[in-house]
Design a protein around this motif. Sequence first.
Motif, PDB file in Angstrom:
ATOM      1  N   UNK A 208     -10.439  13.786  11.072  1.00  0.00           N
ATOM      2  CA  UNK A 208     -10.297  12.968   9.865  1.00  0.00           C
ATOM      3  C   UNK A 208      -8.981  13.310   9.161  1.00  0.00           C
ATOM      4  N   UNK A 209      -8.700  14.598   9.027  1.00  0.00           N
ATOM      5  CA  UNK A 209      -7.467  15.049   8.385  1.00  0.00           C
ATOM      6  C   UNK A 209      -6.254  14.525   9.143  1.00  0.00           C
ATOM      7  N   UNK A 210      -6.266  14.672  10.453  1.00  0.00           N
ATOM      8  CA  UNK A 210      -5.117  14.287  11.268  1.00  0.00           C
ATOM      9  C   UNK A 210      -4.880  12.773  11.221  1.00  0.00           C
ATOM     10  N   UNK A 211      -5.941  11.992  11.343  1.00  0.00           N
ATOM     11  CA  UNK A 211      -5.812  10.534  11.298  1.00  0.00           C
ATOM     12  C   UNK A 211      -5.282  10.091   9.930  1.00  0.00           C
ATOM     13  N   UNK A 212      -5.822  10.685   8.882  1.00  0.00           N
ATOM     14  CA  UNK A 212      -5.380  10.361   7.528  1.00  0.00           C
ATOM     15  C   UNK A 212      -3.912  10.750   7.337  1.00  0.00           C
TER      16      UNK A 212
ATOM     17  N   UNK B 140      -6.873   1.404  -2.762  1.00  0.00           N
ATOM     18  CA  UNK B 140      -7.629   2.225  -1.809  1.00  0.00           C
ATOM     19  C   UNK B 140      -7.589   1.586  -0.435  1.00  0.00           C
ATOM     20  N   UNK B 141      -7.452   2.425   0.584  1.00  0.00           N
ATOM     21  CA  UNK B 141      -7.429   1.963   1.972  1.00  0.00           C
ATOM     22  C   UNK B 141      -8.257   2.914   2.817  1.00  0.00           C
ATOM     23  N   UNK B 142      -9.087   2.372   3.678  1.00  0.00           N
ATOM     24  CA  UNK B 142      -9.886   3.189   4.577  1.00  0.00           C
ATOM     25  C   UNK B 142      -9.047   3.550   5.793  1.00  0.00           C
ATOM     26  N   UNK B 143      -9.190   4.773   6.291  1.00  0.00           N
ATOM     27  CA  UNK B 143      -8.393   5.213   7.443  1.00  0.00           C
ATOM     28  C   UNK B 143      -8.666   4.372   8.690  1.00  0.00           C
ATOM     29  N   UNK B 144      -9.810   3.706   8.739  1.00  0.00           N
ATOM     30  CA  UNK B 144     -10.132   2.891   9.910  1.00  0.00           C
ATOM     31  C   UNK B 144      -9.731   1.434   9.743  1.00  0.00           C
ATOM     32  N   UNK B 145      -9.077   1.102   8.637  1.00  0.00           N
ATOM     33  CA  UNK B 145      -8.564  -0.250   8.404  1.00  0.00           C
ATOM     34  C   UNK B 145      -7.218  -0.366   9.105  1.00  0.00           C
ATOM     35  N   UNK B 146      -7.079  -1.338   9.998  1.00  0.00           N
ATOM     36  CA  UNK B 146      -5.840  -1.491  10.758  1.00  0.00           C
ATOM     37  C   UNK B 146      -4.649  -1.870   9.878  1.00  0.00           C
TER      38      UNK B 146
END
Length: 182
Positions: A157-161, A4-10
């Motif tokens: 959120x969709x676009x960043x993901x 699992x990876x968070x979208x805000x994790x660099x």
Amino acid sequence: MEFSFNVYNSLAISGETLALKKILPYTNDLPIIICIGSDLSIGDSLGPIIGTTLQGKLQGLNCFIYGTLSKPITAHEVKYLNDFIRKTHPNCPIIAIDAAVGDSGDIGLIKIAKRGICPGSGANKKLGRVGDVSIMGIIAEKSAFNFSMLSSTRLNVIYKMAQIISEGVSNFIIDYIKCATN
């Protein structure tokens, strides 16, 4: 095996690439990518946005990508596509990508697992599993009325993901092709 990876994790992009390498070791057959979803709803558009982005990133690399904004693959078409892909690309591993619902704390997570996806399960549909490897983007909280998530999800959120998933998958495919040529 699940990552699992968070979208805000660099480090999400490089982590995703490494997770795919660990889950899907190199074979002579390039993976097929199925991006599931619809362009009719923001909450369900993650797959087609990723498919369209991957087509641009992997253009000319002989990688088969099914499910784009212009030709979406919805949960209903998956049962037919599954048979088609197994006949057309019999030995190729399949990476299935879809949006999903989860716990409120999971929104924004990208989950990668060594198992297929059951598309439509967030909308209480009972359809068959597709893929050998799954990439799921948790875009909304699971509730009794999951249909509301389709219209209330933030496009940001969709676009960043979609950017993160497509970058990680394209890095993986490019490395996969390099292994084939060495």
